[in-house]
Write a protein that holds these residues in place. Structure first.
Motif, PDB file in Angstrom:
ATOM      1  N   ASP A 161      -4.345   7.242  13.038  1.00 27.65           N
ATOM      2  CA  ASP A 161      -3.075   6.519  13.028  1.00 27.65           C
ATOM      3  C   ASP A 161      -3.146   5.218  12.235  1.00 27.65           C
ATOM      4  OD1 ASP A 161      -3.655   4.167  15.238  1.00 27.65           O
ATOM      5  OD2 ASP A 161      -4.611   6.059  15.787  1.00 27.65           O
ATOM      6  N   VAL A 162      -4.364   4.792  11.876  1.00 24.57           N
ATOM      7  CA  VAL A 162      -4.521   3.496  11.207  1.00 24.57           C
ATOM      8  C   VAL A 162      -3.991   3.495   9.769  1.00 24.57           C
ATOM      9  CG1 VAL A 162      -6.194   1.755  10.462  1.00 24.57           C
ATOM     10  CG2 VAL A 162      -6.409   2.813  12.726  1.00 24.57           C
ATOM     11  N   PRO A 163      -4.385   4.455   8.916  1.00 24.28           N
ATOM     12  CA  PRO A 163      -3.861   4.413   7.544  1.00 24.28           C
ATOM     13  C   PRO A 163      -2.333   4.426   7.465  1.00 24.28           C
ATOM     14  CG  PRO A 163      -5.734   5.894   7.657  1.00 24.28           C
ATOM     15  CD  PRO A 163      -5.398   5.525   9.071  1.00 24.28           C
ATOM     16  N   PRO A 164      -1.607   5.279   8.227  1.00 19.13           N
ATOM     17  CA  PRO A 164      -0.142   5.231   8.151  1.00 19.13           C
ATOM     18  C   PRO A 164       0.435   3.883   8.590  1.00 19.13           C
ATOM     19  CG  PRO A 164      -0.852   7.277   9.173  1.00 19.13           C
ATOM     20  CD  PRO A 164      -2.065   6.404   9.074  1.00 19.13           C
ATOM     21  N   ALA A 165      -0.180   3.261   9.601  1.00 16.27           N
ATOM     22  CA  ALA A 165       0.306   1.957  10.047  1.00 16.27           C
ATOM     23  C   ALA A 165       0.107   0.906   8.964  1.00 16.27           C
ATOM     24  CB  ALA A 165      -0.404   1.542  11.335  1.00 16.27           C
ATOM     25  N   LEU A 166      -1.067   0.920   8.323  1.00 16.58           N
ATOM     26  CA  LEU A 166      -1.319  -0.028   7.237  1.00 16.58           C
ATOM     27  C   LEU A 166      -0.351   0.202   6.081  1.00 16.58           C
ATOM     28  CD1 LEU A 166      -5.243   0.017   7.146  1.00 16.58           C
ATOM     29  CD2 LEU A 166      -3.769  -1.778   8.094  1.00 16.58           C
ATOM     30  N   GLU A 167      -0.084   1.460   5.776  1.00 18.97           N
ATOM     31  CA  GLU A 167       0.872   1.771   4.702  1.00 18.97           C
ATOM     32  C   GLU A 167       2.274   1.276   5.045  1.00 18.97           C
ATOM     33  OE1 GLU A 167       0.371   5.954   4.447  1.00 18.97           O
ATOM     34  OE2 GLU A 167      -1.476   5.832   3.243  1.00 18.97           O
ATOM     35  N   HIS A 168       2.666   1.417   6.319  1.00 24.89           N
ATOM     36  CA  HIS A 168       3.981   0.947   6.761  1.00 24.89           C
ATOM     37  C   HIS A 168       4.102  -0.562   6.574  1.00 24.89           C
ATOM     38  CE1 HIS A 168       7.496   0.451   9.461  1.00 24.89           C
ATOM     39  NE2 HIS A 168       6.851  -0.623   9.860  1.00 24.89           N
ATOM     40  N   TRP A 169       3.098  -1.290   7.049  1.00 27.13           N
ATOM     41  CA  TRP A 169       3.145  -2.749   6.922  1.00 27.13           C
ATOM     42  C   TRP A 169       3.095  -3.173   5.460  1.00 27.13           C
ATOM     43  CZ3 TRP A 169      -0.697  -2.357  11.398  1.00 27.13           C
ATOM     44  CH2 TRP A 169      -0.025  -2.485  12.611  1.00 27.13           C
ATOM     45  N   GLN A 170       2.352  -2.424   4.647  1.00 28.39           N
ATOM     46  CA  GLN A 170       2.297  -2.744   3.217  1.00 28.39           C
ATOM     47  C   GLN A 170       3.676  -2.577   2.578  1.00 28.39           C
ATOM     48  OE1 GLN A 170       0.215  -0.055   0.401  1.00 28.39           O
ATOM     49  NE2 GLN A 170      -1.046  -1.847  -0.115  1.00 28.39           N
ATOM     50  N   ARG A 171       4.367  -1.483   2.902  1.00 38.22           N
ATOM     51  CA  ARG A 171       5.714  -1.263   2.359  1.00 38.22           C
ATOM     52  C   ARG A 171       6.682  -2.345   2.807  1.00 38.22           C
ATOM     53  NH1 ARG A 171       4.560   4.076   3.905  1.00 38.22           N
ATOM     54  NH2 ARG A 171       5.861   3.810   5.773  1.00 38.22           N
ATOM     55  N   ASP A 172       6.496  -2.833   4.039  1.00 35.37           N
ATOM     56  CA  ASP A 172       7.383  -3.861   4.587  1.00 35.37           C
ATOM     57  C   ASP A 172       7.055  -5.261   4.085  1.00 35.37           C
ATOM     58  OD1 ASP A 172       8.816  -2.022   5.960  1.00 35.37           O
ATOM     59  OD2 ASP A 172       8.343  -2.768   7.964  1.00 35.37           O
ATOM     60  N   GLY A 173       5.963  -5.397   3.352  1.00 32.63           N
ATOM     61  CA  GLY A 173       5.562  -6.706   2.869  1.00 32.63           C
ATOM     62  C   GLY A 173       4.865  -7.542   3.921  1.00 32.63           C
ATOM     63  N   THR A 174       4.382  -6.893   4.979  1.00 30.77           N
ATOM     64  CA  THR A 174       3.653  -7.582   6.042  1.00 30.77           C
ATOM     65  C   THR A 174       2.164  -7.621   5.688  1.00 30.77           C
ATOM     66  OG1 THR A 174       5.229  -6.773   7.693  1.00 30.77           O
ATOM     67  CG2 THR A 174       3.115  -7.588   8.512  1.00 30.77           C
ATOM     68  N   GLY A 175       1.552  -8.803   5.760  1.00 31.45           N
ATOM     69  CA  GLY A 175       0.146  -8.933   5.442  1.00 31.45           C
ATOM     70  C   GLY A 175      -0.723  -8.158   6.415  1.00 31.45           C
ATOM     71  N   ARG A 176      -1.861  -7.656   5.932  1.00 34.88           N
ATOM     72  CA  ARG A 176      -2.748  -6.839   6.751  1.00 34.88           C
ATOM     73  C   ARG A 176      -4.173  -7.369   6.619  1.00 34.88           C
ATOM     74  NH1 ARG A 176       0.207  -5.508   3.409  1.00 34.88           N
ATOM     75  NH2 ARG A 176      -1.392  -4.880   1.929  1.00 34.88           N
ATOM     76  N   PHE A 177      -4.716  -7.850   7.740  1.00 30.77           N
ATOM     77  CA  PHE A 177      -6.020  -8.498   7.724  1.00 30.77           C
ATOM     78  C   PHE A 177      -6.892  -7.962   8.863  1.00 30.77           C
ATOM     79  CE2 PHE A 177      -2.987 -11.275   5.756  1.00 30.77           C
ATOM     80  CZ  PHE A 177      -3.661 -11.782   4.649  1.00 30.77           C
ATOM     81  N   ILE A 178      -8.202  -8.110   8.685  1.00 23.79           N
ATOM     82  CA  ILE A 178      -9.178  -7.717   9.701  1.00 23.79           C
ATOM     83  C   ILE A 178      -9.906  -8.960  10.190  1.00 23.79           C
ATOM     84  CG2 ILE A 178     -11.240  -6.341  10.185  1.00 23.79           C
ATOM     85  CD1 ILE A 178      -8.733  -4.674   9.636  1.00 23.79           C
TER      86      ILE A 178
END
Length: 260
Positions: free
Chosen positions: A117-134
Motif C-alpha cells: 500500500d506504500v507506493p500508491p500512497a506516495l504516488e497519491h501525495w506526489q500528485r497532490d503536491g504533498t511533500g513525502r519524507f522519511i
C-alpha cells in the motif's frame, strides 16, 4: 490484534507527510530478523577490512564523540557490538549498519521490505503536491538503500528527503519534530507524522504536528494510545465513508517504546 478504526487525515492545509519505516512502511520482522543479524555478523570484519581508511576513522571518531572518550578499534568494536545486542539507537552504530547494509544491497543479498500500500500512497501525495519524507533511527544512507531496493522497484523518486538521528535528533523528543518543521519551512500543524511507536507520536503531537498511528495486521504488539489508528496507509488517501468519525483511539495499552 486490536480493533483498528478507519481514519483519514484531512488534506486541507497538509503540506508534507513524514513516515517512519520499521513497523510503518516496512515489516518489523524484516529489520529484526534479516537486517540486524546481517550487520551484527559483519561489524568486526568491516572494521578490519577498512582499518586506517577514512570510513573507519569516521566510525571511531563518531564512537568517541558519542561516548565522550577516545577509543581504539577493539574498544569501539566492543561498544558497537554491545549496542547492537541491546538495540541501542546509537548514531555511530546506525551509521555503520548503514554502510554494511549498503554493501549487502549492492551485492544483491539484501532488499528493503515495503508494504504494497506504500507506493500508491506516495504516488497519491506526489500528485497532490504533498511533500513525502522519511524519519527513521536508521541512517539517511540506510533509508535511501531501503527504498532504492524494494520488490516494488526503486521508490526513491517518490520521496523528497530523509531525516535520521544525526540530522533531526531522537525520535521521542519533541524538539526533533520542531527541527524538521523548521527545515521543511512549514507550520507544524500542516505536517503529518505516521509511526507505529506511541512515544514518537506523542513527541510529534507535542510539537504541534498531526499524527496517525499504524498497527499492521502482522504486528501483534498492543495498539497505540491517544492517536488515530490505521492498518495501512490506504485510509489516509481514500475517501472517508459517509457518517464515519475519526476520533482518536484509546486502547489502554502501549507498545514497546524501544522500537524504531
Amino acid at each position: 490484534m486490536p480493533d483498528i478504526r478507519q481514519a483519514r487525515v484531512p488534506e486541507k492545509g497538509l503540506r508534507a507527510v513524514v513516515l517512519d519505516i520499521e513497523g510503518t512502511t516496512g515489516s518489523l520482522s524484516h529489520v529484526r530478523d534479516v537486517l540486524f543479524p546481517y550487520a551484527r555478523e559483519r561489524l568486526a570484519p568491516w572494521l578490519a577490512a577498512h582499518r586506517g581508511a577514512a570510513p573507519w576513522r569516521r566510525i571511531l571518531d563518531a564512537v568517541a564523540a558519542y561516548t565522550g572518550a577516545a577509543h581504539d578499534e577493539a574498544s569501539a568494536l566492543a561498544l558497537l557490538e554491545l549496542w547492537a545486542d541491546g538495540d541501542v539507537k546509537a548514531p555511530p552504530l546506525k551509521t555503520l549498519q548503514g554502510l554494511i547494509w549498503s554493501g549487502g544491497y549492492d551485492a544483491g543479498e539484501l532488499h528493503g521490505h515495503v508494504y504494497p500500500d506504500v507506493p500508491p500512497a506516495l504516488e497519491h501525495w506526489q500528485r497532490d503536491g504533498t511533500g513525502r519524507f522519511i524519519y527513521s533511527s536508521g541512517s539517511v544512507a540506510a533509508q535511501r538503500d531501503w527504498f532504492g531496493h524494494t520488490a516494488h522497484g526503486d521508490l526513491r523518486p517518490l520521496l523528497d528527503g530523509y531525516f535520521d538521528l544525526t540530522t533531526a535528533g531522537p525520535k521521542a523528543d519533541a524538539d526533533s519534530y520542531r527541527a524538521i518543521a523548521s527545515d521543511l519551512g512549514h507550520a507544524p500543524a500542516d505536517l503529518l507524522f505516521v509511526s507505529d511507536v506511541g512515544a514518537e507520536l506523542d513527541a510529534a503531537a507535542a510539537a504541534g504536528w498531526r499524527t496517525v498511528a499504524v498497527r499492521r495486521p502482522d504486528d501483534e504488539r498492543p495498539a497505540v494510545n491517544g492517536h488515530q489508528l490505521v492498518a495501512s496507509l490506504t485510509p489516509l488517501v481514500s475517501p472517508t465513508p459517509p457518517g464515519h468519525f475519526t476520533a482518536p483511539v484509546d486502547t489502554h495499552a502501549q507498545e514497546d517504546p524501544g522500537d524504531e
